[in-house]
Design a protein around this motif. Structure first.
Motif, PDB file in Angstrom:
ATOM      1  N   GLU A  76       4.545   9.339  -2.453  1.00 27.75           N
ATOM      2  CA  GLU A  76       3.982   8.131  -3.546  1.00 27.75           C
ATOM      3  C   GLU A  76       3.729   8.931  -5.324  1.00 27.75           C
ATOM      4  O   GLU A  76       3.230   9.839  -5.455  1.00 27.75           O
ATOM      5  CB  GLU A  76       2.434   7.843  -2.612  1.00 27.75           C
ATOM      6  N   ARG A 127      -1.782   2.484  -6.239  1.00 31.27           N
ATOM      7  CA  ARG A 127      -1.795   3.506  -4.440  1.00 31.27           C
ATOM      8  C   ARG A 127      -1.714   1.457  -4.132  1.00 31.27           C
ATOM      9  O   ARG A 127      -0.870   1.346  -3.342  1.00 31.27           O
ATOM     10  CB  ARG A 127      -2.563   3.823  -3.938  1.00 31.27           C
ATOM     11  N   THR A 128      -2.843   0.234  -4.530  1.00 29.44           N
ATOM     12  CA  THR A 128      -2.932  -1.305  -3.694  1.00 29.44           C
ATOM     13  C   THR A 128      -1.921  -1.441  -5.053  1.00 29.44           C
ATOM     14  O   THR A 128      -2.186  -1.942  -5.592  1.00 29.44           O
ATOM     15  CB  THR A 128      -4.766  -1.291  -3.801  1.00 29.44           C
ATOM     16  N   ARG A 129      -0.992  -2.193  -5.182  1.00 27.82           N
ATOM     17  CA  ARG A 129       0.122  -3.098  -5.741  1.00 27.82           C
ATOM     18  C   ARG A 129       0.299  -3.937  -5.229  1.00 27.82           C
ATOM     19  O   ARG A 129       0.381  -4.531  -4.124  1.00 27.82           O
ATOM     20  CB  ARG A 129       1.396  -2.402  -6.310  1.00 27.82           C
ATOM     21  N   ASP A 155      -0.724  13.548   1.688  1.00 32.21           N
ATOM     22  CA  ASP A 155      -0.735  12.122   2.153  1.00 32.21           C
ATOM     23  C   ASP A 155       0.027  12.500   3.245  1.00 32.21           C
ATOM     24  O   ASP A 155       1.038  12.487   3.046  1.00 32.21           O
ATOM     25  CB  ASP A 155      -0.325  10.949   1.697  1.00 32.21           C
ATOM     26  N   LEU A 171       1.116  -1.107   0.035  1.00 30.84           N
ATOM     27  CA  LEU A 171      -0.030   0.055   0.357  1.00 30.84           C
ATOM     28  C   LEU A 171       0.423   1.489  -0.090  1.00 30.84           C
ATOM     29  O   LEU A 171       1.627   1.341   1.153  1.00 30.84           O
ATOM     30  CB  LEU A 171      -0.674  -0.395   0.821  1.00 30.84           C
ATOM     31  N   GLY A 172       0.494   2.040  -0.467  1.00 34.54           N
ATOM     32  CA  GLY A 172       1.566   2.901  -1.041  1.00 34.54           C
ATOM     33  C   GLY A 172       3.422   3.140  -1.847  1.00 34.54           C
ATOM     34  O   GLY A 172       3.620   1.828  -2.185  1.00 34.54           O
ATOM     35  N   ALA A 173       3.821   3.598  -1.421  1.00 32.39           N
ATOM     36  CA  ALA A 173       5.136   3.947  -1.946  1.00 32.39           C
ATOM     37  C   ALA A 173       6.146   3.682  -1.613  1.00 32.39           C
ATOM     38  O   ALA A 173       6.037   2.964  -0.561  1.00 32.39           O
ATOM     39  CB  ALA A 173       6.169   5.841  -1.565  1.00 32.39           C
ATOM     40  N   ARG A 212       2.074  10.075   3.996  1.00 31.79           N
ATOM     41  CA  ARG A 212       2.572   9.101   3.677  1.00 31.79           C
ATOM     42  C   ARG A 212       3.749  10.130   2.636  1.00 31.79           C
ATOM     43  O   ARG A 212       3.273  10.461   2.110  1.00 31.79           O
ATOM     44  CB  ARG A 212       2.556   7.897   2.897  1.00 31.79           C
ATOM     45  N   GLU A 225       2.477  -5.588   4.100  1.00 31.83           N
ATOM     46  CA  GLU A 225       3.508  -6.166   3.042  1.00 31.83           C
ATOM     47  C   GLU A 225       4.212  -6.700   3.127  1.00 31.83           C
ATOM     48  O   GLU A 225       5.176  -6.624   3.647  1.00 31.83           O
ATOM     49  CB  GLU A 225       3.364  -4.119   2.687  1.00 31.83           C
ATOM     50  N   VAL A 265       1.078  14.969  -3.599  1.00 29.53           N
ATOM     51  CA  VAL A 265       0.228  13.827  -2.691  1.00 29.53           C
ATOM     52  C   VAL A 265       0.150  14.695  -1.351  1.00 29.53           C
ATOM     53  O   VAL A 265       1.225  14.435  -0.590  1.00 29.53           O
ATOM     54  CB  VAL A 265       1.231  12.773  -2.351  1.00 29.53           C
ATOM     55  N   TRP A 288       3.275   4.881 -16.325  1.00 34.52           N
ATOM     56  CA  TRP A 288       4.231   5.746 -15.811  1.00 34.52           C
ATOM     57  C   TRP A 288       5.552   6.081 -15.543  1.00 34.52           C
ATOM     58  O   TRP A 288       4.942   7.318 -15.856  1.00 34.52           O
ATOM     59  CB  TRP A 288       5.029   4.563 -14.083  1.00 34.52           C
TER      60      TRP A 288
END
Ligand SMILES: *Cc1c(COP(=O)(O)O)cnc(C)c1O
Length: 403
Positions: free
Chosen positions: A281, A286-288, A276, A62-64, A278, A74, A274, A112
């Motif tokens: 990012e 966001r979800t990987r 956020d 989740l995230g960066a 975190r 994770e 971003v 990307w």
């Protein structure tokens, strides 16, 4: 079997049998399909693979990627190790000056890369070659980047004279250049150093250009081939900005995935936007999928540099050998230097289907991946030779028909 989505599972005539048979039949079909697959560069040797227990877990990154792990679900540290491995392979002498992440596919990594390019140069025009992967012009449409297609040489490399011409016609606008290392259609390697020299000559210094290299297949081939010129080897020894690879091709992950590495300055520019807690990012998703991270990690660290280098050398050799055999059977064949892709006239539909050849514009291709066996290639060569002879005879007969 057709199952209505509205059916209550309890009403299905024999649920236990269905749950057993349908996946089993699919598995059988997939095994059959994989055994005779020549057309796409799918890595299909999965040893070593991820320990089966992990398949039962939800693992969501989740995230960066560069942020610290924040939840217990994770596998972020493994992602960093994977990216570190690729950075080393791709000549990132200062890893801290680079950034990278695992993506859903090579396609997403291209998206990307071009997104980072657009954020760096909002007025930029994308130039890409006619043989660039379909995901490049598609990304341009999604990101609304004005784009212009450039010619290729007959072997499939970007035409540098046309690049120079296109640059002269941009009216000074900045440029995003998408290059390919190992084109899908012909396995060609764009002259990366040559293209950058053309940019320089046209006055496009690093601040007015962004160079993305799509190395979906050959990003895990050319860096291992010491006889390949440095100018076509994808990596940050050249003045490129981002580089992408697929995870299910030479790396051999058993699910679609990919990776992107870029200069950190581009990731940082995006991360600032971003709001956020975190940091930075950058990834659009966001979800990987961390199952992909586990799969790639297991392949890269379980096999090691030397094994991948041997795969690359062996497959390049075998592709040339396949090309020679097909030529020996009278076929016209293209196999670019250092390429795993062999291109020839498209055979009849039955044969294209049997070997799952990728066909377009009258040409078909076979990709010699590590999992492609010698018996499969032998079968293919003999079938292709028989087809070529038949076709030759038909052509001869057509020529001798009275008009
Ligand atoms: C396969 C391929 C892609 C797409 O990669 P996916 O991982 O399948 O999305 C992009 N570019 C090239 C050159 C490819 O060969």
């Amino acid at each position: 079997m057709k199952i209505s989505p509205l059916a209550d599972p309890r009403d299905l005539p024999d649920l236990p049998r269905l749950l057993r048979d349908e996946p089993r039949d699919t598995e059988w079909r997939l095994h059959r399909g994989h055994e005779r697959h020549l057309g796409h560069p799918y890595g299909q040797s999965f040893d070593p693979g991820v320990p089966p227990g992990l398949a039962q877990l939800l693992i969501n990154n989740l995230g960066a990627p560069c942020a610290d792990q924040q939840t217990g679900t994770e596998a972020r540290e493994m992602e960093r190790q994977v990216i570190g491995w690729l950075m080393q392979l791709w000549g990132c002498e200062m890893p801290q000056d680079h950034w990278g992440a695992i993506s859903a596919s090579g396609t997403e990594a291209n998206l990307w890369g071009l997104h980072l390019g657009r954020e760096a140069l909002p007025d930029g025009v994308l130039l890409y070659s006619a043989d660039a992967h379909a995901s490049i012009p598609k990304a341009a449409r999604m990101l609304r980047i004005p784009a212009q297609e450039l010619h290729c040489t007959p072997e499939g490399e970007i035409d540098l004279a046309h690049l120079a011409e296109a640059l002269a016609g941009l009216g000074g606008k900045p440029v995003l250049l998408a290059l390919t290392c190992g084109t899908t259609a012909k396995g060609a390697h764009d002259d990366i150093a040559g293209a950058i020299a053309v940019l320089e000559t046209a006055g496009y210094g690093p601040e007015r250009r962004f160079v993305h290299v799509d190395a979906a297949l050959s990003g895990m081939v050319l860096p291992f081939l010491s006889d390949a010129a440095l100018s076509i080897r994808p990596g940050f020894h050249l003045a490129i900005d981002s580089l992408s690879v697929s995870g299910h091709k030479m790396i051999g992950a058993p699910m679609p995935c990919g990776a992107l590495v870029c200069r950190r300055v581009h990731a940082r520019r995006n991360g600032h936007r971003v709001t956020d807690p975190r940091p930075a990012e950058v990834a659009p998703m966001r979800t990987r999928n961390d199952h992909a991270v586990l799969a790639i990690w297991t392949r890269l660290f379980g096999r090691g540099y030397a094994a991948f280098a041997e795969d690359a050398r062996r497959c390049a050799r075998r592709a040339q050998a396949l090309a020679r055999q097909l030529r020996g059977a009278g076929a016209q064949v293209l196999c670019n230097p250092h390429s795993l892709t062999v291109v020839f006239a498209q055979p009849d539909e039955g044969m294209a289907r049997t070997y799952q050849l990728a066909c377009s514009k009258g040409l078909a291709r076979a990709v010699v991946m590590p999992s492609v066996t010698e018996p499969l290639l032998d079968c293919f060569v003999s079938d292709y030779a028989a087809w070529a002879t038949r076709r030759g005879m038909e052509n001869d007969a057509a020529m001798t028909q009275p008009r």
